[in-house]
Write a protein that holds these residues in place. Structure first.
Motif, short mmCIF file in Angstrom:
data_model
loop_
_atom_site.label_atom_id
_atom_site.label_comp_id
_atom_site.label_asym_id
_atom_site.label_seq_id
_atom_site.Cartn_x
_atom_site.Cartn_y
_atom_site.Cartn_z
N ASP A 158 0.84 -1.20 0.00
CA ASP A 158 0.00 0.00 0.00
C ASP A 158 0.87 1.25 0.00
N VAL A 159 0.50 2.19 -0.84
CA VAL A 159 1.24 3.44 -0.93
C VAL A 159 0.76 4.40 0.16
N ARG A 160 1.60 5.35 0.51
CA ARG A 160 1.27 6.28 1.59
C ARG A 160 0.22 7.30 1.19
N ALA A 161 0.35 7.85 -0.01
CA ALA A 161 -0.58 8.90 -0.45
C ALA A 161 -2.00 8.36 -0.48
N GLN A 162 -2.93 9.16 -0.01
CA GLN A 162 -4.34 8.77 -0.08
C GLN A 162 -5.18 10.02 -0.21
N VAL A 163 -6.41 9.83 -0.66
CA VAL A 163 -7.36 10.92 -0.79
C VAL A 163 -8.50 10.62 0.18
N ALA A 164 -8.77 11.55 1.09
CA ALA A 164 -9.85 11.40 2.07
C ALA A 164 -10.87 12.51 1.81
N LEU A 165 -12.02 12.12 1.32
CA LEU A 165 -13.08 13.06 0.95
C LEU A 165 -14.14 13.12 2.04
N THR A 166 -14.47 14.33 2.47
CA THR A 166 -15.51 14.46 3.50
C THR A 166 -16.79 14.99 2.87
N PHE A 167 -17.90 14.61 3.46
CA PHE A 167 -19.19 15.08 2.97
C PHE A 167 -19.30 16.59 3.10
N ALA A 168 -18.67 17.17 4.12
CA ALA A 168 -18.79 18.61 4.36
C ALA A 168 -18.04 19.45 3.33
N PRO A 190 -15.27 17.60 -5.81
CA PRO A 190 -13.99 17.52 -5.11
C PRO A 190 -13.32 18.88 -4.93
N SER A 191 -12.72 19.07 -3.78
CA SER A 191 -12.00 20.30 -3.46
C SER A 191 -10.66 20.33 -4.19
N ASP A 192 -10.04 21.51 -4.21
CA ASP A 192 -8.70 21.64 -4.80
C ASP A 192 -7.71 20.74 -4.07
N GLY A 193 -7.86 20.64 -2.75
CA GLY A 193 -6.97 19.78 -1.96
C GLY A 193 -7.10 18.32 -2.37
N ALA A 194 -8.32 17.89 -2.64
CA ALA A 194 -8.55 16.51 -3.09
C ALA A 194 -7.91 16.28 -4.46
N GLU A 195 -8.05 17.26 -5.33
CA GLU A 195 -7.44 17.14 -6.67
C GLU A 195 -5.92 17.01 -6.56
N GLN A 196 -5.31 17.79 -5.70
CA GLN A 196 -3.85 17.73 -5.52
C GLN A 196 -3.42 16.41 -4.90
N ALA A 197 -4.18 15.95 -3.90
CA ALA A 197 -3.86 14.67 -3.26
C ALA A 197 -3.96 13.52 -4.25
#
Length: 185
Positions: free
Chosen positions: A137-147, A158-165
């Motif tokens: 398993d790789v370290r990088a992950q994307v965690a998306l919140t409903f808020a 998706p937020s800009d942070g999610a796009e970058q992640a």
């Protein structure tokens, strides 16, 4: 070129996971560096694990298992898209993972999760499962919140942070999938 599957892990009616998985697949195509495809657990109609012989033996008896095994075998790495249900993974995804063994071995795994707390507890569980299945398993992950990543808690935006992640995740899953090919050669 390595082949990486985006695995949509929820089968729940009204699920948000397929929207997320489709976004991951679109962005993967734009990113390049690998060939990407989709494995939607909902498309395989897997009953609760019904193989009489442990998956580590590779002696599958049912057609649904053989079809799932053939689909999974085609890829060098996986990006698992998972919801978080009760601090863990959806039962359908756990069941799909449990059906197979050798098909997962020496391949890379990455995680995109979603839920009220970003699905991070589901990923904690998935990392343990991946380890037992001999996946890296790789370290990088994307965690998306409903808020922050779902307009009015329903429409995926998706937020800009999610796009970058997600871009960091692509770099790692492609690198690890490529490196692990030598173990399977």
């Amino acid at each position: 070129m390595v082949r990486i599957a985006v695995v949509a892990g929820s089968t729940r009616p009204g699920r948000r996971g397929r929207d997320v998985a489709d976004w991951v697949l679109r962005r993967a195509g734009e990113h390049g560096g690998a060939e990407f495809g989709m494995l939607d657990v909902a498309d395989f109609d897997l009953p609760l694990l019904d193989e009489p012989v442990p998956p580590s033996r590779g002696k599958y008896q049912h057609d649904h298992t053989k079809r799932w095994a053939a689909a999974v075998r085609e890829f060098d790495g996986y990006i698992f898209v998972t919801a978080e249900y009760n601090h863990s993974v959806p039962a359908a995804l756990k069941n799909a993972l449990d059906y197979l063994y050798a098909e997962w071995n020496n391949k890379a795994a990455a995680f995109v999760s979603y839920g009220s707390a970003g699905g991070v507890r589901a990923v904690e569980n998935l990392r343990l499962i991946a380890g037992e299945l001999q996946m890296a398993d790789v370290r990088a992950q994307v965690a998306l919140t409903f808020a922050t990543d779902f307009r009015e808690y329903t429409s995926f935006t998706p937020s800009d942070g999610a796009e970058q992640a997600l871009q960091r995740l692509f770099g790692q899953i492609i690198s690890w999938s490529t490196a692990l090919q030598t173990l399977r050669a």
